[in-house]
Design a protein around this motif. Structure first.
Motif, mmCIF file in Angstrom:
data_model
loop_
_atom_site.group_PDB
_atom_site.id
_atom_site.type_symbol
_atom_site.label_atom_id
_atom_site.label_comp_id
_atom_site.label_asym_id
_atom_site.label_seq_id
_atom_site.Cartn_x
_atom_site.Cartn_y
_atom_site.Cartn_z
ATOM 1 N N GLN A 14 13.073 -96.049 28.878
ATOM 2 C CA GLN A 14 12.617 -96.704 27.642
ATOM 3 C C GLN A 14 11.811 -97.968 27.946
ATOM 4 O O GLN A 14 10.805 -98.265 27.287
ATOM 5 C CB GLN A 14 13.825 -97.058 26.755
ATOM 6 N N GLU A 15 12.252 -98.720 28.977
ATOM 7 C CA GLU A 15 11.538 -99.943 29.356
ATOM 8 C C GLU A 15 10.153 -99.630 29.924
ATOM 9 O O GLU A 15 9.195 -100.374 29.694
ATOM 10 C CB GLU A 15 12.358 -100.722 30.386
ATOM 11 N N VAL A 16 10.036 -98.510 30.650
ATOM 12 C CA VAL A 16 8.728 -98.084 31.173
ATOM 13 C C VAL A 16 7.787 -97.779 30.026
ATOM 14 O O VAL A 16 6.624 -98.216 30.019
ATOM 15 C CB VAL A 16 8.889 -96.842 32.088
ATOM 16 N N ILE A 17 8.285 -97.046 29.024
ATOM 17 C CA ILE A 17 7.458 -96.681 27.862
ATOM 18 C C ILE A 17 7.020 -97.926 27.110
ATOM 19 O O ILE A 17 5.862 -98.072 26.718
ATOM 20 C CB ILE A 17 8.233 -95.718 26.929
ATOM 21 N N ALA A 18 7.945 -98.870 26.929
ATOM 22 C CA ALA A 18 7.631 -100.105 26.203
ATOM 23 C C ALA A 18 6.596 -100.940 26.957
ATOM 24 O O ALA A 18 5.651 -101.476 26.361
ATOM 25 C CB ALA A 18 8.911 -100.913 25.993
ATOM 26 N N SER A 19 6.757 -101.038 28.273
ATOM 27 C CA SER A 19 5.819 -101.811 29.083
ATOM 28 C C SER A 19 4.430 -101.180 29.062
ATOM 29 O O SER A 19 3.424 -101.889 28.948
ATOM 30 C CB SER A 19 6.326 -101.919 30.518
ATOM 31 N N ARG A 20 4.381 -99.837 29.172
ATOM 32 C CA ARG A 20 3.087 -99.159 29.153
ATOM 33 C C ARG A 20 2.411 -99.323 27.794
ATOM 34 O O ARG A 20 1.192 -99.495 27.706
ATOM 35 C CB ARG A 20 3.263 -97.673 29.502
ATOM 36 N N SER A 21 3.200 -99.269 26.733
ATOM 37 C CA SER A 21 2.656 -99.433 25.384
ATOM 38 C C SER A 21 2.065 -100.827 25.195
ATOM 39 O O SER A 21 1.035 -101.004 24.545
ATOM 40 C CB SER A 21 3.772 -99.184 24.364
ATOM 41 N N LYS A 22 2.700 -101.819 25.803
ATOM 42 C CA LYS A 22 2.248 -103.201 25.657
ATOM 43 C C LYS A 22 1.080 -103.542 26.582
ATOM 44 O O LYS A 22 0.123 -104.206 26.170
ATOM 45 C CB LYS A 22 3.421 -104.140 25.947
ATOM 46 N N ASN A 23 1.140 -103.059 27.856
ATOM 47 C CA ASN A 23 0.173 -103.508 28.871
ATOM 48 C C ASN A 23 -0.804 -102.439 29.348
ATOM 49 O O ASN A 23 -1.718 -102.738 30.108
ATOM 50 C CB ASN A 23 0.931 -104.060 30.087
#
Length: 836
Positions: A14-23
């Motif tokens: 989930q953190e990977v998805i959130a980071s990719r969505s943001k950056n």
């Protein structure tokens, strides 16, 4: 020891998805080239397109709007075909880029995973080890004897040592790991990295033109110049005969268009790009287009042993204990001394093993110990693989301050740093010879003690106790004998260049039927030779053992100085210089380091040397088919040029038998023939039974050029015979033109079929699997029939429908002007040693 022994859980899914969505993704994105716009811009500069537009404009000014529209339509059609071919080439190259994209290791959800570099996100924990390219910016959180080459950013060539406590504890995208291992938390990706901000990109590096490409460009320039000169001459002749400027321009443009062989550069670009794409489908990624051209010329392949000739599936097979002077099986019941040898061999390995021998040692340790100590100890110092012969040393310590100092490496290296009696050295060397001659790969294991933290700068300064040796067996690949046989049949020499010892290498070489296994030379011996002696030795020797980077590079350069075209396989950091120096550097896709992949010109995705047989066959096929296409282009242009020029120069009754509309029609017939039919031709059955062609040889060699000129002249003789036949029988200009045109089309069709091989007969090549041959020829026949027998088209082209006798005669003469070459091929086949 678990894959992640540093208590780093890494990001969750989930953190990977959130980071990719943001950056976003980890990509360098600059101002992209507009492929379509650039292709159109380049197309507008093509001499043929310029001539067509000029002819269309003259027709329009002259009031011949139908001809003007036809030529304008031809421009659109030529442009469409060119853009389609350009699109195919660009798509092929884009696919190659995705295949050659670097991978990296990250810790996620407590596990070590391998992903594509573009999938890295901010916050990831990136594991980087010796030989890898760093794919994002980050801060070091753990390291062992870690140094990095930052020359791409700083210009400084020396490696910089870093750890989490250093003032500079950052790593940067695009740099490479020189030694050790580190884990870094990613802080910047893509354009936000230091590399991205500087704006460096490999896409900005322009490839140099290959010798063949240079010759093609020079040939085209000469033809353009010749076309310009003849254009002026023909215009002057026509003008002084008619004093009509526009009509004279049209007639001179006709000849200029017939001279330009614009199909050649199109064919070259198409063959190279699609050849690279075909290689990619076979599991061979070509990084540089020039490699496709070079492949067919390879005369020597220098190959590593481990993982290339052998399976790289190391299994611990033998143990040698110095204390007992015995060789034992590691999977029988072991005593404590034998278990200790395995234990120290494991501690001398990387904590997170990736080398097959180190993986085998870790596995053997797990199966032979009751208490796994790996989680109890922390690495406090590391000496990476180094020295001649090489060795490596690791220092571990537990919470109680208890230390383990273990080393492993070549037996000669451990013998040199251990306190041994002469009798002990003799025993060890006897065991080395016994095991190596049976094909085992050997590592000696040593142990040391050291108090304090002021560690020596070199591992060789420790005082080691020689414990024994571990022997690994790496079986040869099942099909390697056939691979070697295929290379030998193709006239390609094979040389084994390995870091392993001579006895082990020669035992494996003998087992697989390797030619010249009896004679070997070591790296140290090679380095002492003079240039002349070295040059002779590398030609006569096929097994090179105990090699190191400088020695490998010397082998490559010595072979090159003997005019050999050298291919070199490699996977490690120390292979980089030799891979770069070789004409064809070959990196391994699975086990190859990023440094090796960057230095190489092609990558074998599955590490299978058999792919090189396929790649060389494809290289020879591409070159042969390109040569066929170019010879066809030259042959068919000669009759077009002379059929336009001779009647005018000699003042025949119909001086301008062809106009621009006829020339462009013929160009549209010839274009698909050379770039579609010939590119799709299968490899001829004798291609891999011939010696490699000299790299200096191109399609402009005298013999092949004479063949093309003779073919062109005989077709010219046929068309001019039909011309004179029609005139002698009192036929009008339209009927004469139709017969000459039909003769030329018939000759073109048969020439396409005859030139599919310059050795095998038409009856043989007609069986070749190439569905495009029938398709293109049928389209050519149908269109030709349409312009001859559909009245509006016949009138537009200035033709007249032919009777059955006239049609049969024109086709027969066209066929006869080409079929004579079948007798030349028949004569060649009677002399098999001189096969083409």
């Amino acid at each position: 020891m678990p894959a992640n022994n540093f208590n780093i859980p890494g990001l969750s899914k989930q953190e990977v998805i959130a980071s990719r969505s943001k950056n976003g993704d980890n990509r360098l994105t600059y101002k992209k080239e507009n492929g379509l716009f650039d292709a159109i811009k380049n197309l507008a500069k093509e001499p043929m397109v310029i001539l067509l537009m000029a002819a269309a404009l003259i027709y329009l000014i002259s009031g011949k709007s139908g001809d003007a529209i036809f030529l304008a339509s031809a421009v659109v059609l030529v442009a469409t075909i060119s853009l389609y071919q350009d699109s195919r080439s660009r798509n092929a190259l884009e696919k190659l880029k995705t295949y050659s994209q670097p991978h990296c290791k990250v810790i996620r959800d407590g596990h070590l995973s391998e992903i594509k570099s573009e999938e890295i996100v901010i916050g990831d924990y990136l594991m980087i080890e010796e030989g890898t390219s760093i794919t994002a910016d980050g801060n070091i959180v753990h390291s062992n004897d870690f140094s990095v080459d930052e020359s791409i950013l700083t210009g400084e060539s020396f490696a910089v040592y870093k750890d989490k406590n250093s003032e500079d504890h950052q790593v940067f995208q695009g740099t490479t790991v020189a030694s050790g291992l580190a884990i870094a938390m990613v802080t910047a990706i893509g354009n936000d990295t230091k590399l991205g901000k500087i704006g460096l990109s490999l896409e900005n590096i322009k490839e140099e033109k290959t010798p063949l490409e240079v010759q093609i460009n020079n040939f085209i320039k000469k033809m353009v110049l010749a076309g310009a000169v003849i254009f002026c001459i023909v215009w002057a002749i026509n003008y002084f005969n008619s004093f009509n400027i526009l009509d004279s321009l049209l007639k001179s443009l006709t000849l200029a268009m017939s001279i330009l062989p614009e199909e050649i550069p199109v064919a070259f670009a198409t063959f190279m790009a699609l050849g690279a794409w075909r290689l990619m489908q076979m599991g061979v990624v070509v990084k540089q287009m020039k490699t496709v051209e070079t492949l067919g010329s390879a005369t020597v392949i220098c190959t590593d042993k481990t993982g290339t000739i052998t399976e790289n599936k190391m299994s611990l097979a033998k143990l040698y204990l110095l204390s007992s002077n015995e060789i034992v099986d590691p999977y029988q019941e072991l005593d404590n001394i034998e278990k200790e040898l395995i234990r120290m061999g494991m501690w001398a390995s990387e904590p997170i093993p990736f080398d097959p021998m180190e993986v085998a040692l870790h596995q053997a340790y797990v199966t032979t110990t009751l208490l796994d100590e790996r989680s109890m100890y922390k690495m406090i110092h590391e000496y990476p693989l180094g020295g001649k012969p090489p060795m490596m040393t690791h220092l571990f310590e537990n919470e109680n301050g208890l230390r383990i100092i273990a080393a492993k490496g070549a037996p000669e290296a451990l013998i040199a740093v251990s306190a041994l009696e002469d009798i002990e050295k003799e025993k060890i060397l006897e065991a080395v010879n016994t095991l190596a001659s049976q094909g085992y790969r050997l590592l000696a294991v040593g142990q040391s003690n050291f108090e304090g933290s002021n560690f020596p700068n070199q591992q060789q300064k420790f005082k080691f106790k020689f414990i024994g040796m571990v022997g690994f067996y790496d079986p040869p690949k099942p099909h390697i004998e056939k691979v070697l046989k295929d290379f030998y049949q193709a006239g390609i020499a094979i040389k084994i260049v390995t870091g392993d010892n001579a006895a082990t290498t020669m035992a494996i070489a003998k087992h697989i039927g390797f030619s010249g296994y009896e004679k070997s030379i070591s790296g140290d011996e090679l380095m002492k030779m003079s240039a002349t002696e070295l040059q002779q030795t590398v030609l006569e020797t096929n097994v090179f053992s105990r090699m190191f980077p400088d020695a490998k590079l010397k082998i490559i350069n010595a072979l090159k100085s003997s005019n050999e075209i050298v291919a070199m396989t490699g996977d490690g950091v120390n292979d980089g210089p030799a891979l770069k120096a070789a004409h064809i550097g070959i990196a391994m896709g699975k086990r190859g380091t990023e440094i090796a992949k960057q230095a190489a010109s092609l990558i074998l995705l599955d590490d299978d040397l058999a792919r090189m047989v396929d790649a060389i066959a494809m290289g020879r096929r591409i070159y042969t088919n390109l040569k066929k296409a170019i010879q066809y282009i030259i042959s068919i242009h000669i009759p077009i040029i002379l059929t336009v020029f001779i009647p005018l120069a000699l003042g025949w009754i119909y001086p301008n038998i062809f106009s621009p509309v006829h020339i462009i029609f013929l160009e549209l017939v010839m274009g698909p023939t050379c770039s579609i039919i010939y590119e799709n031709e299968p490899i001829e059955k004798n291609t891999m039974l011939q010696k490699p062609r000299p790299f200096s040889t191109t399609f402009f060699n005298r013999k092949e050029l004479i063949t093309s000129i003779l073919q062109g002249l005989t077709i010219t003789a046929g068309t001019l015979f039909i011309y004179q036949y029609a005139v002698q029988h009192g036929y009008g200009e339209h009927l004469t033109r139709s017969m000459v045109f039909t003769c030329l089309i018939a000759a073109n069709i048969l020439l396409t079929l005859v030139n599919r091989s310059f050795y095998y007969s038409l009856l043989t090549t007609i069986k070749y699997k190439n569905n495009l041959v029938f398709l293109i020829i049928m389209i050519t026949i149908l269109i030709s029939a349409a312009v001859l027998y559909i009245r509006p088209l016949t009138a537009f082209f200035g033709f007249q429908s032919l009777s059955l006798v006239q049609l049969s005669l024109s086709i027969s003469i066209g066929f006869l002007s080409v079929v004579w070459y079948e007798f030349v091929k028949w004569k060649k086949r009677l002399q098999p040693t001189k096969s083409a």
